[in-house]
Design a protein around this motif. Structure first.
Motif, PDB file in Angstrom:
ATOM      1  N   GLN A 125     -48.558 -54.479  21.426  1.00  0.00           N
ATOM      2  CA  GLN A 125     -49.106 -55.519  20.266  1.00  0.00           C
ATOM      3  C   GLN A 125     -47.495 -56.490  19.727  1.00  0.00           C
ATOM      4  O   GLN A 125     -46.666 -55.936  19.934  1.00  0.00           O
ATOM      5  CB  GLN A 125     -49.523 -54.683  19.524  1.00  0.00           C
ATOM      6  N   PRO A 126     -47.430 -57.467  18.981  1.00  0.00           N
ATOM      7  CA  PRO A 126     -46.586 -57.762  18.267  1.00  0.00           C
ATOM      8  C   PRO A 126     -46.001 -57.348  17.483  1.00  0.00           C
ATOM      9  O   PRO A 126     -46.463 -56.554  16.606  1.00  0.00           O
ATOM     10  CB  PRO A 126     -47.453 -59.532  17.826  1.00  0.00           C
ATOM     11  N   VAL A 127     -45.188 -57.929  17.405  1.00  0.00           N
ATOM     12  CA  VAL A 127     -43.615 -56.818  16.113  1.00  0.00           C
ATOM     13  C   VAL A 127     -44.482 -56.901  14.907  1.00  0.00           C
ATOM     14  O   VAL A 127     -44.926 -57.970  14.727  1.00  0.00           O
ATOM     15  CB  VAL A 127     -42.578 -57.110  16.597  1.00  0.00           C
ATOM     16  N   GLU A 128     -44.747 -55.896  14.621  1.00  0.00           N
ATOM     17  CA  GLU A 128     -45.755 -56.094  13.012  1.00  0.00           C
ATOM     18  C   GLU A 128     -44.571 -56.830  11.857  1.00  0.00           C
ATOM     19  O   GLU A 128     -43.043 -56.906  12.179  1.00  0.00           O
ATOM     20  CB  GLU A 128     -45.854 -54.305  12.114  1.00  0.00           C
ATOM     21  N   HIS A 129     -45.196 -57.376  11.433  1.00  0.00           N
ATOM     22  CA  HIS A 129     -44.401 -57.988   9.919  1.00  0.00           C
ATOM     23  C   HIS A 129     -44.307 -57.276   8.668  1.00  0.00           C
ATOM     24  O   HIS A 129     -45.660 -56.787   8.522  1.00  0.00           O
ATOM     25  CB  HIS A 129     -44.802 -59.494  10.009  1.00  0.00           C
ATOM     26  N   LEU A 130     -43.456 -56.570   8.512  1.00  0.00           N
ATOM     27  CA  LEU A 130     -43.174 -55.050   7.331  1.00  0.00           C
ATOM     28  C   LEU A 130     -43.917 -55.986   5.853  1.00  0.00           C
ATOM     29  O   LEU A 130     -42.977 -56.707   5.882  1.00  0.00           O
ATOM     30  CB  LEU A 130     -42.498 -54.461   7.930  1.00  0.00           C
ATOM     31  N   THR A 131     -44.532 -55.512   5.776  1.00  0.00           N
ATOM     32  CA  THR A 131     -44.940 -55.325   3.566  1.00  0.00           C
ATOM     33  C   THR A 131     -44.277 -54.141   3.360  1.00  0.00           C
ATOM     34  O   THR A 131     -44.163 -53.273   3.842  1.00  0.00           O
ATOM     35  CB  THR A 131     -46.224 -55.598   4.165  1.00  0.00           C
ATOM     36  N   GLY A 132     -44.779 -53.997   1.924  1.00  0.00           N
ATOM     37  CA  GLY A 132     -44.423 -53.385   1.166  1.00  0.00           C
ATOM     38  C   GLY A 132     -45.212 -51.749   1.702  1.00  0.00           C
ATOM     39  O   GLY A 132     -45.445 -51.155   0.885  1.00  0.00           O
ATOM     40  N   ALA A 133     -46.597 -52.268   1.859  1.00  0.00           N
ATOM     41  CA  ALA A 133     -47.570 -51.297   2.334  1.00  0.00           C
ATOM     42  C   ALA A 133     -47.020 -50.521   3.461  1.00  0.00           C
ATOM     43  O   ALA A 133     -47.291 -48.963   3.490  1.00  0.00           O
ATOM     44  CB  ALA A 133     -48.778 -51.873   2.737  1.00  0.00           C
ATOM     45  N   HIS A 134     -45.838 -50.410   4.225  1.00  0.00           N
ATOM     46  CA  HIS A 134     -45.807 -50.218   5.013  1.00  0.00           C
ATOM     47  C   HIS A 134     -44.542 -48.747   4.990  1.00  0.00           C
ATOM     48  O   HIS A 134     -44.361 -48.296   5.154  1.00  0.00           O
ATOM     49  CB  HIS A 134     -45.360 -51.326   6.521  1.00  0.00           C
ATOM     50  N   THR A 135     -43.744 -48.903   3.701  1.00  0.00           N
ATOM     51  CA  THR A 135     -43.142 -48.009   3.025  1.00  0.00           C
ATOM     52  C   THR A 135     -44.308 -46.466   2.717  1.00  0.00           C
ATOM     53  O   THR A 135     -45.282 -46.583   2.674  1.00  0.00           O
ATOM     54  CB  THR A 135     -42.602 -48.840   1.941  1.00  0.00           C
ATOM     55  N   TRP A 136     -43.112 -45.894   3.677  1.00  0.00           N
ATOM     56  CA  TRP A 136     -44.016 -44.297   3.432  1.00  0.00           C
ATOM     57  C   TRP A 136     -42.503 -43.781   2.424  1.00  0.00           C
ATOM     58  O   TRP A 136     -41.297 -43.595   2.436  1.00  0.00           O
ATOM     59  CB  TRP A 136     -43.741 -43.833   4.369  1.00  0.00           C
ATOM     60  N   GLY A 137     -43.156 -42.298   1.886  1.00  0.00           N
ATOM     61  CA  GLY A 137     -41.971 -41.500   1.761  1.00  0.00           C
ATOM     62  C   GLY A 137     -42.770 -39.724   1.104  1.00  0.00           C
ATOM     63  O   GLY A 137     -44.182 -39.940   1.408  1.00  0.00           O
ATOM     64  N   ALA A 138     -42.009 -39.010   1.739  1.00  0.00           N
ATOM     65  CA  ALA A 138     -42.392 -37.614   1.478  1.00  0.00           C
ATOM     66  C   ALA A 138     -43.192 -37.271   0.282  1.00  0.00           C
ATOM     67  O   ALA A 138     -43.922 -36.107   0.187  1.00  0.00           O
ATOM     68  CB  ALA A 138     -41.590 -36.316   1.769  1.00  0.00           C
ATOM     69  N   THR A 139     -42.724 -37.660  -0.578  1.00  0.00           N
ATOM     70  CA  THR A 139     -42.987 -37.296  -1.932  1.00  0.00           C
ATOM     71  C   THR A 139     -43.363 -38.635  -2.843  1.00  0.00           C
ATOM     72  O   THR A 139     -42.664 -40.292  -1.563  1.00  0.00           O
ATOM     73  CB  THR A 139     -42.203 -37.075  -2.834  1.00  0.00           C
ATOM     74  N   PRO A 140     -44.139 -38.950  -3.968  1.00  0.00           N
ATOM     75  CA  PRO A 140     -44.499 -40.635  -4.191  1.00  0.00           C
ATOM     76  C   PRO A 140     -42.479 -40.957  -5.094  1.00  0.00           C
ATOM     77  O   PRO A 140     -42.856 -41.950  -4.944  1.00  0.00           O
ATOM     78  CB  PRO A 140     -45.022 -40.362  -5.690  1.00  0.00           C
ATOM     79  N   VAL A 141     -42.213 -40.085  -5.085  1.00  0.00           N
ATOM     80  CA  VAL A 141     -40.715 -40.540  -5.873  1.00  0.00           C
ATOM     81  C   VAL A 141     -40.052 -41.343  -4.438  1.00  0.00           C
ATOM     82  O   VAL A 141     -39.381 -42.256  -4.905  1.00  0.00           O
ATOM     83  CB  VAL A 141     -39.737 -39.704  -6.466  1.00  0.00           C
ATOM     84  N   ASP A 142     -40.070 -40.643  -3.716  1.00  0.00           N
ATOM     85  CA  ASP A 142     -39.029 -41.459  -2.403  1.00  0.00           C
ATOM     86  C   ASP A 142     -39.576 -42.517  -1.544  1.00  0.00           C
ATOM     87  O   ASP A 142     -39.082 -43.327  -1.387  1.00  0.00           O
ATOM     88  CB  ASP A 142     -38.466 -40.205  -1.378  1.00  0.00           C
TER      89      ASP A 142
END
Length: 809
Positions: free
Chosen positions: A549-566
């Motif tokens: 697939q074409p390289v994704e254009h990252l957005t805030g939705a792509h961010t992630w963390g093991a907890t809400p804080v990180d």
């Protein structure tokens, strides 16, 4: 426990829950407000306010606090699904969802379990509707998570496709593994066919050998990345400190051992102390000694030749078996110039490149590639982007041009055409190119075909124009018969860190798959420039992120963390970084630059494997962004441990940032991680895929690797969930229809059915498998061998094992 005691215990439990919720709400309110100010999602601020009110109400024994918190979790669940759907329901999206709601959900369960106690503290009995509602909520969340876990299981089984699994009917003449990629063609394919998808589940450990090679100190970044050779009756292994062991192919028993006594300082000044491969040479004419030779490049600048049968130096090669690779190079510090990928032997010539530790100084050692007579060690030629006279060398006391693009990866060769294929890197400062000579740019991140006898350039192709992203060519070029509409063509395939795969005619450099120029983001720091276009290969799948697939254009939705804080921390960093998609230029803005694909790739030195019977290209790729921060020179000079190698005693891994002396900036760069050392983007972070070379389409792809040996703060989670881990190393395919790969950040070697990607075997390794395995036949039995010693850079389990697997006798 009597009633008063129960009430007191319940009171303390409710107070503790309220305190936890209060502490959780503070960073969400403060950080969420800052995120909203930066233009990010309002969710974190709103959730933080709701959790804060929940904490206050629960502290006051109000059941409404519990129900407000339950509503907050439900909204979080819905918001998470909305964001996950918005980025396309990626493989194992369930892991993304579980991380988003896991901590909140655990606290919600605790709150619901304490709800009856809250009513009793108020002197009331909870209404039946409330009791049933709590049960319904818990049952609903449990059912939803159960379905998600089931979905995770089915997702990770991989995508299958019907590919003809050709059964071998011939017996190969030889299955020896005589070069890093199997042969100089670097296909990483073996004609061995004893092990098949039908019997691979029976594989068992045949032998294990321990080298005893351990790091001298914490400053020595050991990486056991060796792919052993198998020639005639011996296995040849090269360790992190360049010790060589010859082993019996059937038992793993030591035949001989050679220790070149590499300088300790050299091992401490490299990016990774590794010896990926040795080279084997068999004299084409009768010579006095060492008719069969093992050749090795060392971490301290030596090219050595040993008798393959005895392990003793070949005294007719150079000076007592050694050629000085520091000659006319001025290494400036031990280990600053080193050979990690091994030499290549073609038509009685030994060709050797070298690693130069990244981003130290503009006047670092030259990137010159040199060729020597395989018998005498006499220099034949030197290729360099600026040095235009391959048959000459500098005068006494002079050096080759400083800081030019080097060849740190493995070199391939076509003996019939008499060509060697050089995958080049960058000039010595990766993130600043304003002072590069035109000839350096011409050969940066470039596949260069050079005459093996003269060093003259026959053709070249630059993958990344004026590379400012360290997208140097780490993958070894592979020589294959490439199917075209007319007939199969002799081709060279070059995979790249930014995920593009280029295919050229071996002899002429003519593209056999289309090449396009596409516009890319512009604008870099003062004194530098960016190309308006970059090269892409639309006829082959992209491996810059999700395979094919074409390289994704990252957005805030792509961010992630093991907890809400990180997760919030990563989201704030995303908003502060410069990011305009692929090829976003480096910046001096305080937030730095988000680079995707990251510096690791894409496709790195693990390279690709080619199943010639099925016309498949099998490759593992990473999906891990990097964060690059530039510091002005005056600010960088005030930082600790910023002096380049050669100006201080500290090792490379101690540097707070990479000094890039001679440039107006220094650079801090690495994987984009949260404060608890977890990736800031949602998994999967690594894949393995197979491409049908006839159609150019991916026939199967699956996330590769689990979370069992990784976790927050580097503490293993022991949860064996398929998350698609970052990989370091590559695959090997066989005529029997198997693909074997280690490479992941968990300590496993796995076997897949090459036709459909189904995993048919896995085995726990004694340490990390950050090496490409190999396979061979010996005395009627097929063995699969991997160096399992881990990698400092990959933060996997370190060790010293070489392990072989085979079917029961």
């Amino acid at each position: 426990m009597d009633a008063p005691q129960r009430r007191r215990f319940a009171g303390w439990a409710l107070f503790a829950l309220a305190v936890v919720l209060f502490l959780l709400s503070l960073p969400l309110v403060i950080g969420g407000g800052y995120l909203l100010y930066l233009g990010g999602s309002p969710y974190f601020l709103l959730a933080g306010i709701a959790i804060l009110f929940s904490a206050v109400l629960i502290c006051r024994d109000s059941p409404w606090g519990v129900w407000l918190y339950v509503a907050t979790v439900a909204v979080t669940f819905a918001w998470s699904l909305w964001e996950i759907a918005g980025k396309g329901w990626m493989p194992i999206w369930q892991v993304d969802l579980m991380a988003r709601v896991g901590v909140l959900l655990a606290l919600m369960i605790m709150a619901l379990l304490l709800l009856p106690a809250m009513y009793r503290r108020l002197g009331r009995y909870p209404p039946a509707s409330i009791r049933y509602l709590g049960v319904i909520v818990l049952a609903g969340f449990a059912a939803a998570l159960g379905l998600l876990l089931l979905g995770t299981h089915t997702q990770t089984s991989g995508t299958t496709a019907d590919v003809t699994n050709t059964s071998p009917t011939d017996t190969p003449d030889s299955t020896d593994w005589v070069a890093y990629g199997g042969t100089n063609s670097a296909q990483r394919f073996s004609p061995a066919a004893q092990i098949t998808p039908a019997n691979a589940s029976q594989l068992e450990k045949a032998w294990e050998f321990n080298t005893g090679d351990e790091p001298h100190s914490d400053a020595t970044p050991y990486a056991f990345q060796n792919t052993p050779l198998k020639v005639n009756g011996s296995i040849y292994v090269c360790t992190q400190s360049n010790q060589i062991f010859a082993l019996d192919p059937s038992t793993g028993e030591q035949q001989w051992h050679f220790d070149p006594q590499v300088e300790r300082e050299a091992l401490e000044h490299v990016f990774s102390a590794a010896c990926r491969s040795l080279a084997y040479y068999e004299a084409s004419e009768e010579i006095d000694q060492c008719a069969h030779r093992i050749l090795m490049g060392t971490m301290d600048g030596r090219l050595m030749a040993l008798d393959a049968e005895e392990g003793t130096p070949c005294n007719d090669f150079g000076e007592q078996g050694t050629v000085d690779l520091y000659e006319h190079m001025d290494p400036q510090a031990p280990g600053y110039l080193s050979n990690t990928s091994g030499p290549t032997v073609v038509n009685d010539v030994v060709v050797v490149g070298h690693q130069v530790t990244d981003n130290q100084r503009r006047d670092g050692p030259s990137g010159a590639v040199r060729a020597y007579d395989a018998v005498t060690g006499e220099r034949r030629w030197t290729w360099d982007s600026v040095w235009t006279t391959p048959d000459q060398q500098p005068d006494e006391g002079e050096v080759y041009p400083r800081g030019t693009p080097n060849v740190w990866s493995a070199i391939s060769a076509d003996e019939d055409l008499g060509l060697v294929y050089l995958p080049t890197g960058n000039s010595t400062n990766d993130q600043f190119g304003g002072d590069r000579q035109p000839a350096e740019d011409e050969f940066t991140s470039t596949l260069v075909a050079v005459d093996a006898q003269t060093g003259e350039v026959e053709w070249k192709f630059t993958t990344v124009i004026h590379d400012l992203w360290d997208y140097d060519l780490g993958a070894q070029p592979a020589l294959i018969d490439y199917p075209t509409s007319d007939d199969a063509r002799q081709a060279v395939v070059q995979a790249t860190k930014y995920g593009q795969v280029f295919v050229f005619d071996r002899a002429t450099g003519e593209p056999l798959s289309p090449v396009e120029e596409r516009p890319v983001p512009q604008g870099t720091i003062e004194g530098d420039w960016t190309s308006e276009v970059q090269h892409f290969s639309p006829g082959m799948p992209s491996f810059g992120s999700l395979p094919g697939q074409p390289v994704e254009h990252l957005t805030g939705a792509h961010t992630w963390g093991a907890t809400p804080v990180d997760h919030l921390y990563c989201r704030i960093q995303y908003q502060r970084m410069r990011y305009e998609g692929m090829f976003t230029p480096p910046t001096l803005d305080g937030g730095g630059m988000l680079q995707f694909p990251g510096i690791l790739g894409g496709i790195n030195w693990g390279s690709a494997s080619f199943d010639d019977g099925r016309n498949l290209m099998i490759v593992n790729n990473n999906r891990m962004p990097s964060r690059v921060v530039l510091y002005p020179r005056d600010e960088a000079d005030e930082m600790e441990n910023i002096a380049p190698i050669g100006d201080q005693d500290a090792s490379y891994i101690d540097q707070q940032a990479q000094p890039m002396r001679g440039a107006p900036v220094a650079a801090e760069r690495g994987a984009w991680l949260s404060p608890i050392d977890m990736p800031c983007t949602a998994p999967p972070w690594g894949f393995i895929s197979a491409t049908d070379l006839n159609s150019g389409e991916i026939v199967w792809s699956r996330p590769l690797g689990t979370s069992v040996d990784q976790g927050p703060f580097g503490i293993p989670s022991r949860l064996k969930m398929t998350v698609g881990a970052p990989t370091s190393g590559g695959p090997v395919a066989t005529r029997g229809g198997m693909t074997f790969i280690g490479a992941t950040m968990d300590d496993y070697l796995r076997g897949f059915d090459s036709a459909n990607g189904r995993m048919v075997w896995e085995q726990r390794l004694p340490a990390g498998g950050q090496a490409t395995p190999m396979t061979y036949m010996h005395e009627g039995r097929q063995y699969v061998v991997i160096a399992a010693g881990g990698s400092f850079q990959a933060q996997t389990t370190l060790g010293d094992s070489v392990v072989a697997y085979a079917l029961p006798e």
